[in-house]
Design a protein around this motif. Structure first.
Motif: not given
Length: 260
Positions: A53-56, A79-98
């Motif tokens: 998935a890379g950064a997702g 490293e790329m899994a870290h970026y994916a987790r950072r991506t899910l933690a973005l406030d702008e992506n809150a509707f996806l995180a769950a």
């Protein structure tokens, strides 16, 4: 680490969701990921696995368009899994995180090791993949993270599609994007696992050679393979996407199978 130097936060689907990506190293997501995501079409709740998935980007593009989709982002690179987790933690992506999670695991794991990593047998309705596409004759990039994302092995499609078959429910859909040169390996790897293959060659413009191949297939199907009409990214002139491709790229449409 200086965020301004090391990474970017990029908008997809015209700002519907965002991706944290390495600025210079590694694989940066773009059109390939959006076309891959467009292959998933569902009118009911579905579980989707994005392998490699890379950064997702692709998996989250599915989740952004299909509000009842739950997505697992599977990535081997820490490293790329870290970026994916950072991506899910973005406030702008809150509707996806769950509805999304990251599993740090090698796609090629088998048996108990794969299950222990969280990739269960007969679990997902859709499995999508954008496997590494450079073969041994291609010029190697000096960037280690990018090289890992792009480096193809001899049995890549066999091992990735084997995993897809193991973790997918009967009747589930495999979707992938690859280079046209890989069509033989893809057909061989699908073998008796997947049938009903639908293949679409993607061309930059009419009269130009294809640069990508889109494939969907159904687990356990015995239907024959078919080549669909080619998909052209642009008109004869200019760099703007065709209206349909622009809709695919921005999550306004799915590239639906002709056989449902």
């Amino acid at each position: 680490m200086d965020r301004a130097i090391s990474e970017t936060v990029d908008a997809f689907h015209r700002g519907q969701f965002f991706l944290v990506q390495p600025r210079d190293g590694g694989h940066r997501a773009g059109m390939d990921a959006m076309l891959l995501a467009a292959l998933v079409d569902a009118d009911r709740p579905v579980r989707v696995a994005d392998l490699g998935a890379g950064a997702g980007a692709a998996g989250l593009a599915v989740a952004a368009r299909l509000v009842a989709a739950e997505v697992v982002l599977v990535e081997r690179s820490a490293e790329m899994a870290h970026y994916a987790r950072r991506t899910l933690a973005l406030d702008e992506n809150a509707f996806l995180a769950a509805r999304a999670q990251v599993i740090e695991a090698d796609v090629t794991l088998r048996g108990k090791a794969r299950i222990a990593a969280g990739l269960l047998d007969d679990h997902f309705h859709h499995v999508i993949m954008n496997p590494p596409f450079n073969d041994g004759r291609d010029r190697k990039t000096p960037d280690a993270l990018k090289a890992e994302a792009h480096a193809m092995t001899d049995d890549l499609f066999e091992s990735w599609i084997r995993t897809a078959g193991a973790i997918m429910v009967p009747g589930g859909q495999l979707s992938l994007i690859a280079r046209p040169q890989s069509v033989g390996d893809i057909l061989a790897a699908c073998g008796k696992r997947f049938g009903g293959l639908e293949l679409t060659l993607v061309h930059p413009r009419p009269g130009e050679d294809a640069i990508r191949l889109l494939v969907t297939a159904i687990k356990g199907s015995r239907a024959r393979a078919r080549f669909r009409a080619p998909l052209f990214m642009h008109a004869d002139e200019g760099h703007a996407f065709s209206p349909f491709v622009d809709d695919l790229n921005n999550g306004r449409a799915a590239y639906r199978r002709t056989s449902r």
